[in-house]
Design a protein around this motif. Structure first.
Motif, PDB file in Angstrom:
ATOM      1  N   PRO A 159       0.819  -1.219   0.000  1.00 49.29           N
ATOM      2  CA  PRO A 159       0.000   0.000   0.000  1.00 49.29           C
ATOM      3  C   PRO A 159       0.854   1.273   0.000  1.00 49.29           C
ATOM      4  N   TYR A 160       0.377   2.291  -0.729  1.00 50.54           N
ATOM      5  CA  TYR A 160       1.080   3.566  -0.818  1.00 50.54           C
ATOM      6  C   TYR A 160       0.099   4.725  -0.606  1.00 50.54           C
ATOM      7  N   THR A 161       0.666   5.890  -0.371  1.00 50.14           N
ATOM      8  CA  THR A 161      -0.113   7.118  -0.243  1.00 50.14           C
ATOM      9  C   THR A 161      -0.759   7.486  -1.579  1.00 50.14           C
ATOM     10  N   HIS A 162      -1.579   8.538  -1.570  1.00 49.76           N
ATOM     11  CA  HIS A 162      -2.407   8.870  -2.736  1.00 49.76           C
ATOM     12  C   HIS A 162      -1.590   9.119  -3.997  1.00 49.76           C
ATOM     13  N   ASP A 163      -0.357   9.622  -3.847  1.00 45.89           N
ATOM     14  CA  ASP A 163       0.486   9.915  -4.997  1.00 45.89           C
ATOM     15  C   ASP A 163       1.557   8.865  -5.234  1.00 45.89           C
ATOM     16  N   ALA A 164       1.465   7.738  -4.534  1.00 45.68           N
ATOM     17  CA  ALA A 164       2.395   6.610  -4.672  1.00 45.68           C
ATOM     18  C   ALA A 164       3.815   6.968  -4.265  1.00 45.68           C
ATOM     19  N   SER A 165       3.976   8.039  -3.476  1.00 48.30           N
ATOM     20  CA  SER A 165       5.326   8.488  -3.113  1.00 48.30           C
ATOM     21  C   SER A 165       5.863   7.840  -1.843  1.00 48.30           C
TER      22      SER A 165
END
Length: 445
Positions: A159-165
């Motif tokens: 899983p990643y944050t909304h911007d995949a950063s």
């Protein structure tokens, strides 16, 4: 809001009409589509209004969502189960807003609202409006939210944050809920895509037990985990675990695997048209049967589509006795079939219930014609019914001549970095959650 309900926030079960102080409901007007001589026609359409996701979530679990990034409540179309009164249905959200962003050669799974907790949602269709009248958050044994985050590194998508950063933590309690039914005692049964698993929850939403495949070795969960399902289901495709669930008249449950297993390997699973249904006895607390199910060619389900991997089962509905409706779909099209669960078609404990070759998923052509698949009969091609939205995931039967369907709008999300603007606010797809009643030309016998 009743102050007593706030003492144990994880157990809050609220009538949302009072708790959320929602604005006036609006929606797309329902209208009859097509001619009376058509195979089937839409007789009403009810649309879910815009409900801010933070407002919805924090009314159930205060403080669970700090920033909803302008995402509204959606995703409740994962299933549909009659709630007793005409026009009222139990629905369930999936794991919450999520998408994919390509980073180099990888596709990262994003969770823009990681505090979102899956919920059972009771809705009422009133004309062209779909009202939320009650919601029940899913919680662990200690009353904490289960969340919709993936369970296991190496098995589930990271899983990643909304911007995949930035990466997010895994959560062994997390559930990607899909199908649901309500038992006579008021408890609920759900299916989940991660395990894949069958989940029993109390009337208040607390997880009582999660049944998973033998050998899953899920540790750290704050509820009982029971390895009671066949181990072959460990080979489920990522994000394609159990999706449909039906409650038979005798109390048994039937769950449908969304897509073929990657059995014996990924290449086979991606091209296979063969999936599985599993029968589970709550009384015996174990699997009692397993059935092989064969999709129609993908070009039949969705004319023009050539990728077999787009085929999915999203809903199964008990009709009585040993009869089920099974929905085959892609994201754009859906067809509904009837099957009978014959003992002669039970493959539990047979060679087809293993990873040995030839595997069930490898059967094709003449070999598939001789295979152990359930016989099926087409009831309705939803592609032929004007006014039915795409990505239908929930189906219910009203009387003998009406199907009620609901779509999954994915919380208004799309894939790619353009899903959010430069401020991290959702660029909504504009797709709404719609509950649609379809009148059949002939009753389901």
């Amino acid at each position: 809001m009743n102050p007593r309900l706030l003492r144990r926030p994880a157990l809050v079960v609220l009538p949302l009409s009072a708790a959320l102080a929602l604005t006036a409901l609006t929606g797309t007007a329902g209208a009859e589509s097509g001619r009376h001589g058509h195979t089937a026609r839409v007789v009403s359409t009810s649309t879910l209004p815009d409900i801010p996701l933070a407002r919805f979530s924090n009314a159930l679990l205060p403080g669970s969502v700090a920033d909803d990034r302008n995402v509204d409540l959606g995703g409740i179309g994962s299933d549909l189960y009659p709630a007793g009164r005409h026009g009222e249905y139990w629905t369930v959200t999936d794991r919450g807003p999520n998408g994919q962003i390509a980073v180099g050669k990888d596709k990262r799974r994003t969770f823009p609202v990681p505090g979102f907790d899956p919920a059972i949602v009771k809705v009422r269709a009133v004309g062209d409006r779909l009202q939320v009248v009650r919601a029940i958050p899913l919680t662990t044994a200690s009353g904490a939210p289960v969340t919709g985050l993936p369970n296991q590194p190496g098995r589930d998508e990271a899983p990643y944050t909304h911007d995949a950063s930035a990466p997010l933590p895994y959560n062994p309690n997390g559930l990607d809920t899909e199908g649901l039914v309500r038992a006579k005692d008021g408890s609920f049964w759900l299916v989940d895509e991660y395990g894949p698993s069958l989940v029993h929850v109390s009337a208040e939403g607390r997880v009582l037990a999660r049944h998973v495949p033998k050998g899953l070795n899920l540790t750290g969960a704050d509820y009982p985990v029971v390895e009671s399902l066949p181990s072959v289901f460990l080979k489920r495709k990522v994000n394609r675990g159990f999706e449909g669930l039906a409650l038979l008249p005798d109390g048994d449950l039937v769950m449908a695997l969304q897509s073929p297993l990657l059995n014996p390997d990924k290449a086979t699973g991606e091209e296979s048209r063969n999936t599985r249904l599993v029968r589970f006895s709550p009384r015996k607390n174990r699997v009692t049967a397993e059935y092989a199910y064969r999709f129609d060619p993908v070009g039949v389900v969705e004319p023009g589509q050539t990728k077999t991997s787009e085929l999915k089962i999203s809903s199964v509905v008990a009709l009585g006795g040993d009869r089920l409706l099974v929905q085959e779909r892609t994201d754009k099209s859906a067809r509904v079939y009837e099957v009978r669960l014959r003992r002669s078609s039970d493959i539990l404990g047979s060679a087809w219930d293993t990873t040995a070759s030839p595997a069930l998923e490898q059967l094709d052509g003449p070999a598939a014609d001789r295979g152990p698949f359930l016989a099926k009969r087409l009831v309705l091609d939803l592609n032929t019914v004007p006014g039915v939205p795409g990505k239908i995931e929930g189906i219910a039967v009203e009387g003998s001549s009406t199907l009620v369907v609901v779509n999954d709008n994915d919380f208004g999300m799309t894939d790619g970095p353009e899903a959010f603007d430069a401020r991290g606010r959702l660029v909504d797809s504009g797709i709404e959650t719609k509950l649609v009643r379809v009148r059949l030309a002939h009753p389901i016998r």
